[in-house]
Design a protein around this motif. Structure first.
Motif, mmCIF file in Angstrom:
data_model
loop_
_atom_site.group_PDB
_atom_site.id
_atom_site.type_symbol
_atom_site.label_atom_id
_atom_site.label_comp_id
_atom_site.label_asym_id
_atom_site.label_seq_id
_atom_site.Cartn_x
_atom_site.Cartn_y
_atom_site.Cartn_z
ATOM 1 N N ILE A 2 0.843 -1.193 0.000
ATOM 2 C CA ILE A 2 0.000 0.000 0.000
ATOM 3 C C ILE A 2 0.886 1.252 0.000
ATOM 4 O O ILE A 2 1.980 1.242 0.564
ATOM 5 N N ARG A 64 -1.982 -5.435 3.683
ATOM 6 C CA ARG A 64 -1.357 -4.757 2.544
ATOM 7 C C ARG A 64 0.062 -4.298 2.831
ATOM 8 O O ARG A 64 0.679 -3.617 2.023
ATOM 9 N N SER A 116 -7.569 -1.201 -2.749
ATOM 10 C CA SER A 116 -8.208 -0.386 -1.713
ATOM 11 C C SER A 116 -9.566 0.117 -2.181
ATOM 12 O O SER A 116 -10.519 0.169 -1.395
#
Length: 169
Positions: A2, A64, A116
């Motif tokens: 992420i 993530r 996401s």
């Protein structure tokens, strides 16, 4: 992995969800002090739901590869003028949460973070449900007005709600 921007945004939302839980616990305590145990129970279910939302984001961020950064939770309001004012505050708060979720989706789109974006769609749908649910309660509260028999009947109905964690998180 992420992005830092997305990670920061989700961390901020975890804090917002925890504040929501804290606020709803405060409202539960107010209803309890006011002699409305059904409303108190309903607010506790709301608090548990918000805690679940925070945990869901917490787990996602870890999955993530992000870093969870828990911050202090602001002190919530503890006093309201009436049961109607509490429910109005819930409706306003849920509208604010919806805008925060929408900003998270915008962040995911800006970051081209498709995972996401997909993850956040659950929260978008959840907020539609939350606002509709609170809107129904608010509409009935306005119909009841100051009628004590109506308030008693609503309190009994509100006590029936329990939070059940969604299957498959």
């Amino acid at each position: 992995m992420i992005t830092p921007k997305m990670s920061d945004a989700i961390n901020a939302q975890i804090n917002a969800e925890m504040f929501s839980s804290y606020l709803y616990l405060s409202m539960s305590a107010w209803f309890s002090r006011t002699g409305l145990p059904g409303f108190s129970s309903w607010m506790r279910a709301q608090a548990k739901e918000e805690d679940f939302h925070a945990q869901k984001m917490f787990d996602y961020l870890l999955e993530r590869g992000g870093k969870v950064e828990l911050e202090a939770i602001d002190k919530p309001e503890i006093n309201w003028e009436s049961p109607l004012k509490v429910i109005e505050a819930v409706a306003d708060h849920e509208a604010k949460v919806t805008s925060l979720i929408n900003e998270l989706v915008n962040c995911a789109l800006d970051e081209r973070d498709h995972a996401s974006n997909i993850f956040l769609q659950w929260f978008v749908s959840e907020q539609v449900e939350e606002e509709a649910s609170v809107g129904e309660v608010l509409d009935r509260m306005r119909l009841v007005g100051n009628d004590s028999a109506g308030m008693f009947a609503m309190d009994m109905e509100m006590s029936k709600r329990v939070f059940i964690e969604p299957v498959g998180k």
